[in-house]
Scaffold this motif. Sequence first.
Motif, mmCIF file in Angstrom:
data_model
loop_
_atom_site.group_PDB
_atom_site.id
_atom_site.type_symbol
_atom_site.label_atom_id
_atom_site.label_comp_id
_atom_site.label_asym_id
_atom_site.label_seq_id
_atom_site.Cartn_x
_atom_site.Cartn_y
_atom_site.Cartn_z
ATOM 1 N N ALA A 1 11.020 18.395 -7.708
ATOM 2 C CA ALA A 1 11.064 17.784 -9.042
ATOM 3 C C ALA A 1 9.993 18.357 -9.960
ATOM 4 O O ALA A 1 10.257 18.634 -11.140
ATOM 5 C CB ALA A 1 10.921 16.269 -8.924
ATOM 6 N N ALA A 2 8.796 18.548 -9.458
ATOM 7 C CA ALA A 2 7.710 19.075 -10.295
ATOM 8 C C ALA A 2 8.027 20.491 -10.769
ATOM 9 O O ALA A 2 7.776 20.835 -11.933
ATOM 10 C CB ALA A 2 6.394 19.056 -9.519
ATOM 11 N N LEU A 3 8.592 21.298 -9.913
ATOM 12 C CA LEU A 3 8.952 22.661 -10.292
ATOM 13 C C LEU A 3 10.078 22.660 -11.327
ATOM 14 O O LEU A 3 10.062 23.443 -12.283
ATOM 15 C CB LEU A 3 9.362 23.461 -9.048
ATOM 16 N N GLN A 4 11.043 21.761 -11.178
ATOM 17 C CA GLN A 4 12.129 21.665 -12.157
ATOM 18 C C GLN A 4 11.590 21.240 -13.522
ATOM 19 O O GLN A 4 11.998 21.784 -14.552
ATOM 20 C CB GLN A 4 13.198 20.697 -11.656
ATOM 21 N N ARG A 5 10.654 20.276 -13.560
ATOM 22 C CA ARG A 5 10.052 19.859 -14.831
ATOM 23 C C ARG A 5 9.287 21.012 -15.471
ATOM 24 O O ARG A 5 9.387 21.249 -16.673
ATOM 25 C CB ARG A 5 9.114 18.665 -14.614
#
Length: 93
Positions: A77-81
Amino acid sequence: MTIAASARFEFRLRPEAKRRIEEAAELVHESTSDFARTAAEERADQVLHQHSIATVVPADFFEELLRALDAQPRPNAALQRAARRARDVVERR
């Protein structure tokens, strides 16, 4: 303060190796003892340095690392954000 050498190290050589060491020592104007001692110390330093820069890990850890590197990336999720934020910044310019 210089510490005098007092430890001894003795070993046997093949005659041809002894002749080569004597010849080499003569070429650099050193005693055979100094020449052999210096060569042994330099080799010891090389080996110790090589072993100090290597990281030893268990084989199963290394195999798991290789599998992880070979696997398809799965963004969290952090990488997608972060990717969305980066796209927004690039698109605004």
